[in-house]
Design a protein around this motif. Structure first.
Motif, PDB file in Angstrom:
ATOM      1  N   LEU A   8      29.465  41.991  38.815  1.00 23.42           N
ATOM      2  CA  LEU A   8      30.852  42.071  38.353  1.00 23.42           C
ATOM      3  C   LEU A   8      30.955  43.349  37.548  1.00 23.42           C
ATOM      4  CD1 LEU A   8      33.621  40.646  38.078  1.00 23.42           C
ATOM      5  CD2 LEU A   8      32.773  39.631  35.964  1.00 23.42           C
ATOM      6  N   CYS A   9      31.637  44.369  38.112  1.00 27.25           N
ATOM      7  CA  CYS A   9      31.631  45.703  37.516  1.00 27.25           C
ATOM      8  C   CYS A   9      32.711  45.845  36.455  1.00 27.25           C
ATOM      9  CB  CYS A   9      31.860  46.762  38.598  1.00 27.25           C
ATOM     10  SG  CYS A   9      30.596  46.744  39.861  1.00 27.25           S
ATOM     11  N   VAL A  10      32.493  46.778  35.551  1.00 22.99           N
ATOM     12  CA  VAL A  10      33.488  47.101  34.533  1.00 22.99           C
ATOM     13  C   VAL A  10      34.584  47.916  35.181  1.00 22.99           C
ATOM     14  CG1 VAL A  10      33.915  48.302  32.373  1.00 22.99           C
ATOM     15  CG2 VAL A  10      31.748  47.095  32.741  1.00 22.99           C
ATOM     16  N   PRO A  11      35.850  47.540  35.051  1.00 22.91           N
ATOM     17  CA  PRO A  11      36.918  48.261  35.733  1.00 22.91           C
ATOM     18  C   PRO A  11      37.106  49.662  35.170  1.00 22.91           C
ATOM     19  CG  PRO A  11      37.834  46.621  34.227  1.00 22.91           C
ATOM     20  CD  PRO A  11      36.339  46.400  34.267  1.00 22.91           C
ATOM     21  N   LEU A  12      37.495  50.576  36.065  1.00 24.55           N
ATOM     22  CA  LEU A  12      37.771  51.944  35.658  1.00 24.55           C
ATOM     23  C   LEU A  12      39.081  52.044  34.898  1.00 24.55           C
ATOM     24  CD1 LEU A  12      36.895  54.934  35.996  1.00 24.55           C
ATOM     25  CD2 LEU A  12      38.340  55.014  38.035  1.00 24.55           C
ATOM     26  N   LEU A  13      40.037  51.158  35.254  1.00 22.96           N
ATOM     27  CA  LEU A  13      41.348  51.243  34.612  1.00 22.96           C
ATOM     28  C   LEU A  13      42.016  49.892  34.714  1.00 22.96           C
ATOM     29  CD1 LEU A  13      43.372  51.341  37.257  1.00 22.96           C
ATOM     30  CD2 LEU A  13      42.629  53.724  37.291  1.00 22.96           C
ATOM     31  N   CYS A 249      52.619  44.560  40.736  1.00 25.51           N
ATOM     32  CA  CYS A 249      52.638  43.838  39.468  1.00 25.51           C
ATOM     33  C   CYS A 249      51.327  43.120  39.173  1.00 25.51           C
ATOM     34  CB  CYS A 249      53.792  42.836  39.445  1.00 25.51           C
ATOM     35  SG  CYS A 249      55.411  43.627  39.604  1.00 25.51           S
ATOM     36  N   ASP A 250      50.308  43.391  39.955  1.00 27.23           N
ATOM     37  CA  ASP A 250      48.995  42.807  39.675  1.00 27.23           C
ATOM     38  C   ASP A 250      48.402  43.447  38.421  1.00 27.23           C
ATOM     39  OD1 ASP A 250      49.257  41.332  41.969  1.00 27.23           O
ATOM     40  OD2 ASP A 250      47.981  42.637  43.185  1.00 27.23           O
ATOM     41  N   THR A 251      47.653  42.667  37.670  1.00 25.60           N
ATOM     42  CA  THR A 251      46.993  43.176  36.473  1.00 25.60           C
ATOM     43  C   THR A 251      45.534  42.738  36.476  1.00 25.60           C
ATOM     44  OG1 THR A 251      47.647  41.220  35.203  1.00 25.60           O
ATOM     45  CG2 THR A 251      49.123  43.132  35.107  1.00 25.60           C
ATOM     46  N   GLY A 252      44.788  43.245  35.488  1.00 27.12           N
ATOM     47  CA  GLY A 252      43.402  42.835  35.320  1.00 27.12           C
ATOM     48  C   GLY A 252      42.508  43.205  36.479  1.00 27.12           C
ATOM     49  N   LEU A 253      42.727  44.373  37.074  1.00 28.73           N
ATOM     50  CA  LEU A 253      41.920  44.789  38.219  1.00 28.73           C
ATOM     51  C   LEU A 253      40.446  44.921  37.827  1.00 28.73           C
ATOM     52  CD1 LEU A 253      41.432  45.885  41.055  1.00 28.73           C
ATOM     53  CD2 LEU A 253      42.219  48.129  40.234  1.00 28.73           C
ATOM     54  N   THR A 254      39.587  44.204  38.539  1.00 28.49           N
ATOM     55  CA  THR A 254      38.151  44.234  38.290  1.00 28.49           C
ATOM     56  C   THR A 254      37.427  44.451  39.609  1.00 28.49           C
ATOM     57  OG1 THR A 254      38.381  42.669  36.468  1.00 28.49           O
ATOM     58  CG2 THR A 254      36.177  42.954  37.384  1.00 28.49           C
ATOM     59  N   PRO A 255      36.677  45.535  39.753  1.00 23.82           N
ATOM     60  CA  PRO A 255      35.935  45.752  41.003  1.00 23.82           C
ATOM     61  C   PRO A 255      34.768  44.785  41.130  1.00 23.82           C
ATOM     62  CG  PRO A 255      35.396  47.451  39.402  1.00 23.82           C
ATOM     63  CD  PRO A 255      36.488  46.639  38.797  1.00 23.82           C
ATOM     64  N   LEU A 256      34.467  44.400  42.364  1.00 25.35           N
ATOM     65  CA  LEU A 256      33.375  43.481  42.652  1.00 25.35           C
ATOM     66  C   LEU A 256      32.489  44.079  43.740  1.00 25.35           C
ATOM     67  CD1 LEU A 256      35.453  40.176  42.817  1.00 25.35           C
ATOM     68  CD2 LEU A 256      33.936  40.864  40.957  1.00 25.35           C
ATOM     69  N   VAL A 257      31.192  43.817  43.651  1.00 24.51           N
ATOM     70  CA  VAL A 257      30.256  44.362  44.633  1.00 24.51           C
ATOM     71  C   VAL A 257      29.176  43.339  44.939  1.00 24.51           C
ATOM     72  CG1 VAL A 257      28.891  45.481  42.819  1.00 24.51           C
ATOM     73  CG2 VAL A 257      28.721  46.300  45.183  1.00 24.51           C
ATOM     74  N   GLY A 268      37.852  43.736  45.061  1.00 22.93           N
ATOM     75  CA  GLY A 268      38.296  43.618  43.682  1.00 22.93           C
ATOM     76  C   GLY A 268      38.941  42.279  43.425  1.00 22.93           C
ATOM     77  N   ALA A 269      39.118  41.960  42.145  1.00 24.42           N
ATOM     78  CA  ALA A 269      39.811  40.750  41.717  1.00 24.42           C
ATOM     79  C   ALA A 269      40.965  41.162  40.809  1.00 24.42           C
ATOM     80  CB  ALA A 269      38.853  39.816  40.980  1.00 24.42           C
ATOM     81  N   VAL A 270      42.085  40.447  40.923  1.00 24.63           N
ATOM     82  CA  VAL A 270      43.269  40.750  40.116  1.00 24.63           C
ATOM     83  C   VAL A 270      43.872  39.454  39.607  1.00 24.63           C
ATOM     84  CG1 VAL A 270      43.817  42.892  41.331  1.00 24.63           C
ATOM     85  CG2 VAL A 270      44.777  40.719  42.142  1.00 24.63           C
ATOM     86  N   ILE A 271      44.771  39.590  38.638  1.00 27.02           N
ATOM     87  CA  ILE A 271      45.611  38.490  38.189  1.00 27.02           C
ATOM     88  C   ILE A 271      46.991  38.726  38.782  1.00 27.02           C
ATOM     89  CG2 ILE A 271      46.644  37.333  36.202  1.00 27.02           C
ATOM     90  CD1 ILE A 271      44.249  38.294  34.546  1.00 27.02           C
ATOM     91  N   ARG A 272      47.442  37.796  39.589  1.00 24.98           N
ATOM     92  CA  ARG A 272      48.731  37.943  40.261  1.00 24.98           C
ATOM     93  C   ARG A 272      49.881  37.623  39.298  1.00 24.98           C
ATOM     94  NH1 ARG A 272      47.540  40.842  44.819  1.00 24.98           N
ATOM     95  NH2 ARG A 272      45.996  39.757  46.109  1.00 24.98           N
ATOM     96  N   SER A 273      50.966  38.356  39.440  1.00 21.74           N
ATOM     97  CA  SER A 273      52.143  38.123  38.616  1.00 21.74           C
ATOM     98  C   SER A 273      52.883  36.865  39.081  1.00 21.74           C
ATOM     99  CB  SER A 273      53.081  39.323  38.690  1.00 21.74           C
ATOM    100  OG  SER A 273      54.321  39.030  38.091  1.00 21.74           O
ATOM    101  N   THR A 274      53.438  36.135  38.137  1.00 18.28           N
ATOM    102  CA  THR A 274      54.251  34.959  38.469  1.00 18.28           C
ATOM    103  C   THR A 274      55.743  35.280  38.443  1.00 18.28           C
ATOM    104  OG1 THR A 274      54.241  34.264  36.144  1.00 18.28           O
ATOM    105  CG2 THR A 274      52.526  33.364  37.585  1.00 18.28           C
ATOM    106  N   GLY A 275      56.071  36.527  38.071  1.00 16.08           N
ATOM    107  CA  GLY A 275      57.465  36.926  38.018  1.00 16.08           C
ATOM    108  C   GLY A 275      57.905  37.619  39.290  1.00 16.08           C
TER     109      GLY A 275
END
Length: 313
Positions: A8-13, A249-257, A268-275
């Motif tokens: 689980l990698c540290v995201p660049l941004l 509107c996705d947030t919390g982008l985290t790269p996965l390998v 990658g993994a993201v948190i999807r927006s509910t709005g």
């Protein structure tokens, strides 16, 4: 037996959405759940990847055939011309087919037929630039002087429709990402008057160039919290820069390998927006850190299961 590593990698941004998203939506899986979903699919992707013998004993490039060799010192005008393939030759281009060349892979060599400089230039040059309003198509022709301060013509910056000028050519080799790792591949190097580095066009004849096989993706759709990778932007030892596709509107982008001895699966993994959000696909670069240098391993996308190409434009 394949060795497996999951990181689980540290995201660049972090990616800011266009509409507010709940920090932790109630239905969002925890980070370990997203990693488990990724690992399960990546395992299926790696098991399905059976490219055949040509993948390891032929020449299959995973990079575009045109590239700059070093820092070209682009301006907006010259970068536009490079991307569009606008060139003009100022020298006679040799039409003789050269002798066969050698591709140097990390673990072997391959002798391949080559094309002439003239044929490589025909593949490089995609035509003349269109006429731009108020701008010359010949870089040697200065624009006409304005009649006065109020001419009715916009003075905003504008990309000039000018070609790149070829003043010399030589046969050499350049590093290219292939199915067998980074290889030194014969290429014609064109000296460009407007650039500080040559433009290379790979010289391997089309009859010797293989194509990646069609991937076999898992039948199940990609879990909602995961996103796929589109291409490689850089390979530096054990560090990969990958572009993934996320929603606006996705947030919390985290790269996965997910690593094995012969393949690396990324996503990658993201948190999807509910709005409410616009339907946009954003290409976001992320850094992936491997446990060992990539070497000859193939990088696969967790969405479709296919190999990623290295793109630099």
């Amino acid at each position: 037996m394949r060795r497996v590593f999951v990181t689980l990698c540290v995201p660049l941004l972090l990616v800011a959405g266009c509409a507010p998203a709940d920090p932790e939506p109630a239905d969002a899986p925890p980070p370990d759940g997203r990693q488990a979903a990724f690992e399960e699919r990546a395992t299926q992707i790696a098991a399905a990847w059976q490219p055949g013998p040509s993948w390891s004993d032929g020449y299959i490039p995973l990079q575009e055939p045109v590239m700059t060799v070093g820092d070209p010192g682009f301006t907006p005008d010259t970068q536009a011309a490079f991307r569009a393939g606008w060139y003009r030759d100022q020298i006679p281009l040799p039409t003789d087919q050269p002798e066969d060349g050698t591709i140097q892979f990390p673990s072997g060599t391959l002798t391949v037929p080559l094309v002439s400089a003239a044929e490589a230039y025909r593949e490089l040059d995609r035509g003349d630039p269109p006429a731009c309003g108020g701008r010359p198509t010949n870089p040697a022709t200065p624009p006409a002087p304005a009649d006065g301060p109020d001419t009715g013509v916009s003075t905003a910056p504008q990309t000039a429709c000018i070609p790149l000028t070829v003043t010399a050519v030589e046969l050499d080799s350049v590093p290219v990402r292939t199915s067998r790792g980074e290889a030194a591949v014969p290429a014609w190097l064109f000296t460009i008057d407007e650039l500080t580095a040559p433009v290379a066009r790979l010289a391997v004849a089309p009859t010797a160039v293989g194509e990646p096989p069609e991937p076999t993706a898992p039948s199940a759709p990609l879990p909602q919290e995961l996103v796929g990778a589109l291409d490689l932007r850089a390979v530096d030892g054990a560090t990969l820069t990958v572009r993934v596709g996320i929603g606006a509107c996705d947030t919390g982008l985290t790269p996965l390998v997910y690593e094995q001895d012969d393949v690396v699966v990324v996503g990658g993994a993201v948190i999807r927006s509910t709005g409410v959000c616009t339907e946009q696909l954003l290409l976001e670069p992320v850094t992936v850190q491997l446990t060992a240098p990539l070497g000859e391993r193939t990088v696969l996308d967790v969405l479709g299961g296919g190999p990623l190409r290295l793109t630099t434009g």
